[in-house]
Design a protein around this motif. Sequence first.
Motif, mmCIF file in Angstrom:
data_model
loop_
_atom_site.group_PDB
_atom_site.id
_atom_site.type_symbol
_atom_site.label_atom_id
_atom_site.label_comp_id
_atom_site.label_asym_id
_atom_site.label_seq_id
_atom_site.Cartn_x
_atom_site.Cartn_y
_atom_site.Cartn_z
ATOM 1 N N CYS A 47 0.830 -1.209 0.000
ATOM 2 C CA CYS A 47 0.000 0.000 0.000
ATOM 3 C C CYS A 47 0.866 1.260 0.000
ATOM 4 C CB CYS A 47 -0.897 0.041 1.239
ATOM 5 S SG CYS A 47 -1.938 -1.408 1.473
ATOM 6 N N ARG A 48 0.515 2.174 -0.882
ATOM 7 C CA ARG A 48 1.063 3.519 -0.834
ATOM 8 C C ARG A 48 -0.057 4.442 -0.362
ATOM 9 N NH1 ARG A 48 4.711 4.118 -6.367
ATOM 10 N NH2 ARG A 48 6.468 2.829 -5.652
ATOM 11 N N LEU A 49 0.178 5.167 0.715
ATOM 12 C CA LEU A 49 -0.863 5.970 1.355
ATOM 13 C C LEU A 49 -0.886 7.388 0.805
ATOM 14 C CD1 LEU A 49 -0.251 4.776 5.032
ATOM 15 C CD2 LEU A 49 -1.716 3.751 3.275
ATOM 16 N N LEU A 50 -2.073 8.016 0.891
ATOM 17 C CA LEU A 50 -2.204 9.394 0.437
ATOM 18 C C LEU A 50 -1.425 10.349 1.327
ATOM 19 C CD1 LEU A 50 -6.019 9.481 -0.449
ATOM 20 C CD2 LEU A 50 -4.081 9.292 -2.002
ATOM 21 N N ARG A 51 -1.325 9.993 2.606
ATOM 22 C CA ARG A 51 -0.550 10.818 3.537
ATOM 23 C C ARG A 51 0.620 9.996 4.066
ATOM 24 N NH1 ARG A 51 -4.882 12.887 7.815
ATOM 25 N NH2 ARG A 51 -5.392 10.670 7.706
ATOM 26 N N ASP A 52 1.749 10.662 4.243
ATOM 27 C CA ASP A 52 2.926 9.974 4.754
ATOM 28 C C ASP A 52 2.683 9.471 6.174
ATOM 29 O OD1 ASP A 52 4.297 10.453 2.427
ATOM 30 O OD2 ASP A 52 5.251 12.289 3.170
ATOM 31 N N LEU A 53 3.214 8.309 6.473
ATOM 32 C CA LEU A 53 3.136 7.796 7.837
ATOM 33 C C LEU A 53 3.958 8.668 8.777
ATOM 34 C CD1 LEU A 53 3.530 3.928 7.369
ATOM 35 C CD2 LEU A 53 1.475 5.157 8.060
ATOM 36 N N SER A 54 3.436 8.828 9.959
ATOM 37 C CA SER A 54 4.205 9.539 10.972
ATOM 38 C C SER A 54 5.437 8.723 11.331
ATOM 39 C CB SER A 54 3.351 9.763 12.223
ATOM 40 O OG SER A 54 4.146 10.117 13.331
ATOM 41 N N LEU A 156 6.947 -1.853 7.207
ATOM 42 C CA LEU A 156 6.690 -0.433 7.036
ATOM 43 C C LEU A 156 7.897 0.258 6.412
ATOM 44 C CD1 LEU A 156 4.685 -1.322 9.409
ATOM 45 C CD2 LEU A 156 4.732 1.083 10.056
ATOM 46 N N ARG A 157 7.609 1.296 5.626
ATOM 47 C CA ARG A 157 8.691 2.091 5.068
ATOM 48 C C ARG A 157 9.424 2.858 6.173
ATOM 49 N NH1 ARG A 157 9.277 4.923 -0.051
ATOM 50 N NH2 ARG A 157 7.131 4.445 -0.601
ATOM 51 N N THR A 158 8.675 3.240 7.221
ATOM 52 C CA THR A 158 9.273 4.051 8.280
ATOM 53 C C THR A 158 10.362 3.309 9.047
ATOM 54 O OG1 THR A 158 7.442 3.402 9.739
ATOM 55 C CG2 THR A 158 7.254 5.522 8.613
ATOM 56 N N ASP A 159 10.291 1.985 9.100
ATOM 57 C CA ASP A 159 11.346 1.244 9.793
ATOM 58 C C ASP A 159 12.286 0.547 8.809
ATOM 59 O OD1 ASP A 159 9.862 -0.876 8.869
ATOM 60 O OD2 ASP A 159 9.105 -1.472 10.837
ATOM 61 N N ALA A 161 11.826 -1.556 6.605
ATOM 62 C CA ALA A 161 11.550 -2.953 6.283
ATOM 63 C C ALA A 161 11.006 -3.097 4.868
ATOM 64 C CB ALA A 161 10.569 -3.551 7.286
ATOM 65 N N ASP A 162 10.433 -1.996 4.333
ATOM 66 C CA ASP A 162 9.940 -1.990 2.955
ATOM 67 C C ASP A 162 10.379 -0.681 2.312
ATOM 68 O OD1 ASP A 162 8.330 -1.824 0.555
ATOM 69 O OD2 ASP A 162 7.062 -3.378 1.415
ATOM 70 N N GLU A 163 11.134 -0.763 1.247
ATOM 71 C CA GLU A 163 11.668 0.437 0.618
ATOM 72 C C GLU A 163 10.761 0.984 -0.486
ATOM 73 O OE1 GLU A 163 15.597 -0.384 -0.741
ATOM 74 O OE2 GLU A 163 16.381 -0.819 1.268
ATOM 75 N N LEU A 164 9.684 0.252 -0.831
ATOM 76 C CA LEU A 164 8.805 0.679 -1.909
ATOM 77 C C LEU A 164 7.442 1.133 -1.409
ATOM 78 C CD1 LEU A 164 8.318 0.961 -4.960
ATOM 79 C CD2 LEU A 164 7.572 -1.437 -4.974
ATOM 80 N N PHE A 165 6.836 0.350 -0.516
ATOM 81 C CA PHE A 165 5.489 0.648 -0.041
ATOM 82 C C PHE A 165 5.511 1.226 1.368
ATOM 83 C CE2 PHE A 165 4.828 -2.842 -3.107
ATOM 84 C CZ PHE A 165 3.961 -2.194 -3.982
ATOM 85 N N ASP A 166 4.487 2.054 1.673
ATOM 86 C CA ASP A 166 4.362 2.583 3.028
ATOM 87 C C ASP A 166 4.066 1.456 4.017
ATOM 88 O OD1 ASP A 166 4.704 5.366 2.356
ATOM 89 O OD2 ASP A 166 2.700 5.297 1.474
ATOM 90 N N VAL A 167 3.160 0.579 3.621
ATOM 91 C CA VAL A 167 2.806 -0.585 4.450
ATOM 92 C C VAL A 167 2.636 -1.780 3.517
ATOM 93 C CG1 VAL A 167 1.168 -1.591 6.085
ATOM 94 C CG2 VAL A 167 1.571 0.871 6.092
ATOM 95 N N SER A 168 3.183 -2.911 3.881
ATOM 96 C CA SER A 168 2.949 -4.150 3.142
ATOM 97 C C SER A 168 2.697 -5.269 4.142
ATOM 98 C CB SER A 168 4.130 -4.485 2.232
ATOM 99 O OG SER A 168 5.305 -4.702 2.981
ATOM 100 N N PHE A 169 1.910 -6.264 3.713
ATOM 101 C CA PHE A 169 1.555 -7.362 4.619
ATOM 102 C C PHE A 169 1.070 -8.545 3.809
ATOM 103 C CE2 PHE A 169 -1.824 -4.257 4.220
ATOM 104 C CZ PHE A 169 -2.924 -5.001 3.833
ATOM 105 N N SER A 170 1.037 -9.707 4.448
ATOM 106 C CA SER A 170 0.538 -10.934 3.830
ATOM 107 C C SER A 170 -0.846 -11.257 4.379
ATOM 108 C CB SER A 170 1.490 -12.103 4.092
ATOM 109 O OG SER A 170 2.752 -11.862 3.502
ATOM 110 N N VAL A 171 -1.683 -11.828 3.528
ATOM 111 C CA VAL A 171 -3.059 -12.141 3.894
ATOM 112 C C VAL A 171 -3.387 -13.563 3.468
ATOM 113 C CG1 VAL A 171 -5.491 -11.540 3.564
ATOM 114 C CG2 VAL A 171 -3.777 -9.738 3.608
#
Length: 203
Positions: A47-54, A156-159, A161-171
């Motif tokens: 996921c790429r979010l409309l607003r940057d993660l804090s 998360l991009r903030t830590d 762990a993911d350099e492309l997406f703001d948040v990524s996860f498996s489902v």
Amino acid sequence: YPLSNTDERTDAYQRAELRRLFPSLGAVSVAAHRVGVKNGHYARVGCRLLRDLSPATNRDAVEAAFRDFAPLAAWASSSAAASSSRSSAKPQPCHPVRNKKTTTEISGGDDGPIQLPTAPARPIVVVDAAAVGRPNPRDDADHADGMAIAVGDIRLRTDAADELFDVSFSVVVNNLVRGAWGGALLNAELYHELRRRARSSAT
């Protein structure tokens, strides 16, 4: 469809769908492979979010957002608020409750509790971050008798762990239960409740 005496057309279907979604797409290479899994669809979501993660947002915060996801409870809350405007009776706190089976009962104000026997109390189960290789169809397709989906491997991009997406996860979702008959049954239960409450409001 049965795998014997049939043509494997998944590649062609996926190629056509990609070209429909992205008309300007150039060359496409698609390959579909059948695996030995009866129930349970696995997906990796980025996921790429409309607003940057804090910068303060961490994996614990994302896990909490998944665990707190309860749209039917939110609907019951708005329904209870509408009910309270018709009566001075104070609605009860709105929260999902599960009994020893699978019934979810949500407080719905003066119209009585919302009965959704097929709904799980928590539609999303967050898999322990320490569990390597989870979620997977073998271990995570049957949460809440197959009606809850499993989420894990959150990055998360903030830590970094993911350099492309703001948040990524498996489902992992049970395609037979949640994706087919269970989802249809839950829709029917919700429709019945909406009709029941509409009739109650009209009287």
